[in-house]
Design a protein around this motif. Structure first.
Motif, PDB file in Angstrom:
ATOM      1  N   MET A 198       1.013  -1.121  -0.118  1.00 46.88           N
ATOM      2  CA  MET A 198      -0.164  -0.017  -0.163  1.00 46.88           C
ATOM      3  C   MET A 198       0.888   1.153  -0.039  1.00 46.88           C
ATOM      4  O   MET A 198       1.759   1.312   0.790  1.00 46.88           O
ATOM      5  CB  MET A 198      -0.783  -0.152   1.178  1.00 46.88           C
ATOM      6  N   ILE A 199       0.413   2.498  -0.876  1.00 46.66           N
ATOM      7  CA  ILE A 199       1.323   3.390  -0.894  1.00 46.66           C
ATOM      8  C   ILE A 199       0.947   4.442   0.208  1.00 46.66           C
ATOM      9  O   ILE A 199      -0.306   4.692   0.597  1.00 46.66           O
ATOM     10  CB  ILE A 199       0.880   4.243  -2.229  1.00 46.66           C
ATOM     11  N   SER A 200       1.665   5.071   0.779  1.00 47.72           N
ATOM     12  CA  SER A 200       1.597   5.782   1.891  1.00 47.72           C
ATOM     13  C   SER A 200       0.960   7.383   1.480  1.00 47.72           C
ATOM     14  O   SER A 200       1.239   7.610   0.170  1.00 47.72           O
ATOM     15  CB  SER A 200       2.868   6.072   2.858  1.00 47.72           C
ATOM     16  N   LEU A 201       0.902   8.117   2.561  1.00 48.23           N
ATOM     17  CA  LEU A 201       0.279   9.338   2.053  1.00 48.23           C
ATOM     18  C   LEU A 201       1.443  10.370   1.712  1.00 48.23           C
ATOM     19  O   LEU A 201       1.062  11.092   0.574  1.00 48.23           O
ATOM     20  CB  LEU A 201      -0.582   9.719   3.418  1.00 48.23           C
ATOM     21  N   ALA A 202       2.516  10.168   2.199  1.00 51.88           N
ATOM     22  CA  ALA A 202       3.696  10.848   1.615  1.00 51.88           C
ATOM     23  C   ALA A 202       4.115  10.510   0.202  1.00 51.88           C
ATOM     24  O   ALA A 202       4.292  11.555  -0.522  1.00 51.88           O
ATOM     25  CB  ALA A 202       4.988  10.634   2.603  1.00 51.88           C
ATOM     26  N   MET A 203       4.022   9.346  -0.208  1.00 46.71           N
ATOM     27  CA  MET A 203       4.024   8.822  -1.435  1.00 46.71           C
ATOM     28  C   MET A 203       3.431   9.303  -2.546  1.00 46.71           C
ATOM     29  O   MET A 203       3.662   9.824  -3.736  1.00 46.71           O
ATOM     30  CB  MET A 203       4.212   7.434  -1.513  1.00 46.71           C
ATOM     31  N   LYS A 204       1.785   9.404  -1.963  1.00 48.53           N
ATOM     32  CA  LYS A 204       1.047   9.957  -2.878  1.00 48.53           C
ATOM     33  C   LYS A 204       1.101  11.491  -3.132  1.00 48.53           C
ATOM     34  O   LYS A 204       0.881  12.086  -4.088  1.00 48.53           O
ATOM     35  CB  LYS A 204      -0.331   9.707  -2.372  1.00 48.53           C
ATOM     36  N   VAL A 205       1.480  12.259  -2.133  1.00 45.54           N
ATOM     37  CA  VAL A 205       1.938  13.733  -2.205  1.00 45.54           C
ATOM     38  C   VAL A 205       2.976  14.043  -3.116  1.00 45.54           C
ATOM     39  O   VAL A 205       2.898  14.862  -4.028  1.00 45.54           O
ATOM     40  CB  VAL A 205       1.978  14.339  -0.696  1.00 45.54           C
ATOM     41  N   ALA A 206       3.998  13.080  -2.863  1.00 44.98           N
ATOM     42  CA  ALA A 206       5.288  13.262  -3.831  1.00 44.98           C
ATOM     43  C   ALA A 206       4.653  13.213  -5.123  1.00 44.98           C
ATOM     44  O   ALA A 206       5.276  13.740  -6.167  1.00 44.98           O
ATOM     45  CB  ALA A 206       6.461  12.268  -3.278  1.00 44.98           C
ATOM     46  N   LEU A 207       4.201  11.989  -5.600  1.00 44.91           N
ATOM     47  CA  LEU A 207       3.667  11.798  -6.885  1.00 44.91           C
ATOM     48  C   LEU A 207       2.716  12.677  -7.442  1.00 44.91           C
ATOM     49  O   LEU A 207       2.654  13.110  -8.502  1.00 44.91           O
ATOM     50  CB  LEU A 207       2.942  10.366  -6.927  1.00 44.91           C
ATOM     51  N   LEU A 208       1.875  13.633  -6.420  1.00 43.46           N
ATOM     52  CA  LEU A 208       0.891  14.446  -7.062  1.00 43.46           C
ATOM     53  C   LEU A 208       1.852  15.748  -7.342  1.00 43.46           C
ATOM     54  O   LEU A 208       1.762  16.223  -8.662  1.00 43.46           O
ATOM     55  CB  LEU A 208       0.142  14.992  -6.110  1.00 43.46           C
ATOM     56  N   PHE A 209       3.236  15.995  -6.567  1.00 42.49           N
ATOM     57  CA  PHE A 209       3.830  17.097  -7.246  1.00 42.49           C
ATOM     58  C   PHE A 209       4.647  16.754  -8.280  1.00 42.49           C
ATOM     59  O   PHE A 209       4.964  17.609  -9.114  1.00 42.49           O
ATOM     60  CB  PHE A 209       4.793  17.407  -5.913  1.00 42.49           C
ATOM     61  N   LYS A 210       5.153  15.581  -8.483  1.00 40.55           N
ATOM     62  CA  LYS A 210       6.065  15.159  -9.742  1.00 40.55           C
ATOM     63  C   LYS A 210       5.047  15.376 -10.919  1.00 40.55           C
ATOM     64  O   LYS A 210       5.291  15.850 -12.105  1.00 40.55           O
ATOM     65  CB  LYS A 210       6.204  13.740  -9.541  1.00 40.55           C
ATOM     66  N   ALA A 211       3.749  14.793 -10.515  1.00 42.11           N
ATOM     67  CA  ALA A 211       2.701  14.865 -12.023  1.00 42.11           C
ATOM     68  C   ALA A 211       2.518  16.377 -12.490  1.00 42.11           C
ATOM     69  O   ALA A 211       2.372  16.649 -13.520  1.00 42.11           O
ATOM     70  CB  ALA A 211       1.471  14.262 -11.625  1.00 42.11           C
ATOM     71  N   LEU A 212       2.032  17.361 -11.478  1.00 39.66           N
ATOM     72  CA  LEU A 212       2.024  18.656 -11.477  1.00 39.66           C
ATOM     73  C   LEU A 212       3.586  19.346 -12.155  1.00 39.66           C
ATOM     74  O   LEU A 212       3.368  19.927 -13.137  1.00 39.66           O
ATOM     75  CB  LEU A 212       1.887  19.324 -10.272  1.00 39.66           C
ATOM     76  N   ALA A 213       4.461  18.941 -11.792  1.00 38.55           N
ATOM     77  CA  ALA A 213       5.823  19.360 -12.397  1.00 38.55           C
ATOM     78  C   ALA A 213       5.836  18.916 -14.102  1.00 38.55           C
ATOM     79  O   ALA A 213       6.421  19.576 -14.925  1.00 38.55           O
ATOM     80  CB  ALA A 213       7.169  18.988 -11.658  1.00 38.55           C
ATOM     81  N   VAL A 214       5.377  17.739 -13.995  1.00 36.23           N
ATOM     82  CA  VAL A 214       5.587  17.365 -15.533  1.00 36.23           C
ATOM     83  C   VAL A 214       4.632  17.989 -16.399  1.00 36.23           C
ATOM     84  O   VAL A 214       4.813  18.373 -17.638  1.00 36.23           O
ATOM     85  CB  VAL A 214       5.282  15.735 -15.690  1.00 36.23           C
ATOM     86  N   LEU A 215       3.269  18.260 -15.739  1.00 33.02           N
ATOM     87  CA  LEU A 215       2.290  19.253 -16.639  1.00 33.02           C
ATOM     88  C   LEU A 215       2.848  20.565 -16.887  1.00 33.02           C
ATOM     89  O   LEU A 215       2.649  20.996 -17.947  1.00 33.02           O
ATOM     90  CB  LEU A 215       1.015  19.108 -15.840  1.00 33.02           C
ATOM     91  N   LEU A 216       3.578  21.051 -16.030  1.00 37.93           N
ATOM     92  CA  LEU A 216       4.001  22.232 -16.038  1.00 37.93           C
ATOM     93  C   LEU A 216       5.268  22.295 -17.273  1.00 37.93           C
ATOM     94  O   LEU A 216       5.580  23.259 -18.084  1.00 37.93           O
ATOM     95  CB  LEU A 216       4.805  23.028 -14.951  1.00 37.93           C
ATOM     96  N   LEU A 217       6.113  21.422 -17.389  1.00 37.36           N
ATOM     97  CA  LEU A 217       6.951  21.313 -18.184  1.00 37.36           C
ATOM     98  C   LEU A 217       6.678  20.934 -19.497  1.00 37.36           C
ATOM     99  O   LEU A 217       6.982  21.602 -20.452  1.00 37.36           O
ATOM    100  CB  LEU A 217       8.139  20.145 -17.688  1.00 37.36           C
ATOM    101  N   LEU A 218       5.619  19.896 -19.711  1.00 30.76           N
ATOM    102  CA  LEU A 218       5.035  19.838 -20.844  1.00 30.76           C
ATOM    103  C   LEU A 218       4.388  21.237 -21.499  1.00 30.76           C
ATOM    104  O   LEU A 218       4.505  21.374 -22.621  1.00 30.76           O
ATOM    105  CB  LEU A 218       3.831  18.735 -20.720  1.00 30.76           C
ATOM    106  N   GLY A 219       3.656  21.716 -20.548  1.00 28.38           N
ATOM    107  CA  GLY A 219       3.018  23.080 -21.040  1.00 28.38           C
ATOM    108  C   GLY A 219       4.010  24.099 -21.825  1.00 28.38           C
ATOM    109  O   GLY A 219       3.985  24.620 -22.770  1.00 28.38           O
ATOM    110  N   CYS A 220       5.213  24.060 -20.891  1.00 28.64           N
ATOM    111  CA  CYS A 220       6.136  24.990 -21.496  1.00 28.64           C
ATOM    112  C   CYS A 220       6.746  24.754 -22.638  1.00 28.64           C
ATOM    113  O   CYS A 220       6.938  25.308 -23.617  1.00 28.64           O
ATOM    114  CB  CYS A 220       7.045  25.272 -20.372  1.00 28.64           C
ATOM    115  N   SER A 221       7.111  23.391 -22.874  1.00 28.27           N
ATOM    116  CA  SER A 221       7.681  22.995 -24.075  1.00 28.27           C
ATOM    117  C   SER A 221       6.611  22.934 -25.131  1.00 28.27           C
ATOM    118  O   SER A 221       7.241  23.327 -26.502  1.00 28.27           O
ATOM    119  CB  SER A 221       8.114  21.495 -23.825  1.00 28.27           C
ATOM    120  N   VAL A 222       5.257  22.723 -25.166  1.00 31.97           N
ATOM    121  CA  VAL A 222       4.535  22.847 -26.194  1.00 31.97           C
ATOM    122  C   VAL A 222       4.437  24.271 -26.455  1.00 31.97           C
ATOM    123  O   VAL A 222       4.225  24.691 -27.631  1.00 31.97           O
ATOM    124  CB  VAL A 222       3.246  22.354 -25.795  1.00 31.97           C
ATOM    125  N   ILE A 223       4.448  25.260 -25.511  1.00 37.26           N
ATOM    126  CA  ILE A 223       4.314  26.645 -25.987  1.00 37.26           C
ATOM    127  C   ILE A 223       5.390  26.927 -26.758  1.00 37.26           C
ATOM    128  O   ILE A 223       5.406  27.640 -27.988  1.00 37.26           O
ATOM    129  CB  ILE A 223       4.260  27.563 -24.611  1.00 37.26           C
TER     130      ILE A 223
END
Length: 70
Positions: free
Chosen positions: A1-26
């Motif tokens: 089972m994934i802990s809450l800290a792992m879920k938060v870290a994965l959320l921030f990584k996903a948001l960082a990937v979204l931001l990086l993808l958006g900047c590269s598309v622009i």
């Protein structure tokens, strides 16, 4: 089972990937089609990314609420 800290870290990584993808598309669209307004794309992309983040947070809150009420 994934802990809450792992879920938060994965959320921030996903948001960082979204931001990086958006900047590269622009950058790519400005290189290929310079007549597309970058700020218009940024506005719609940011609204979409904020919507995704809000859905993830709402899902996490509902999950915590379900666990506490059970």
């Amino acid at each position: 089972m994934i802990s809450l800290a792992m879920k938060v870290a994965l959320l921030f990584k996903a948001l960082a990937v979204l931001l990086l993808l958006g900047c590269s598309v622009i950058a790519v669209t400005q290189w290929i089609c310079p007549f597309i307004l970058p700020w218009e794309f940024v506005w719609y992309y940011c609204v979409g990314a904020i919507g995704v983040a809000m859905m993830v947070v709402l899902g996490a809150l509902l999950s915590v609420l379900k666990v506490t009420l059970s």
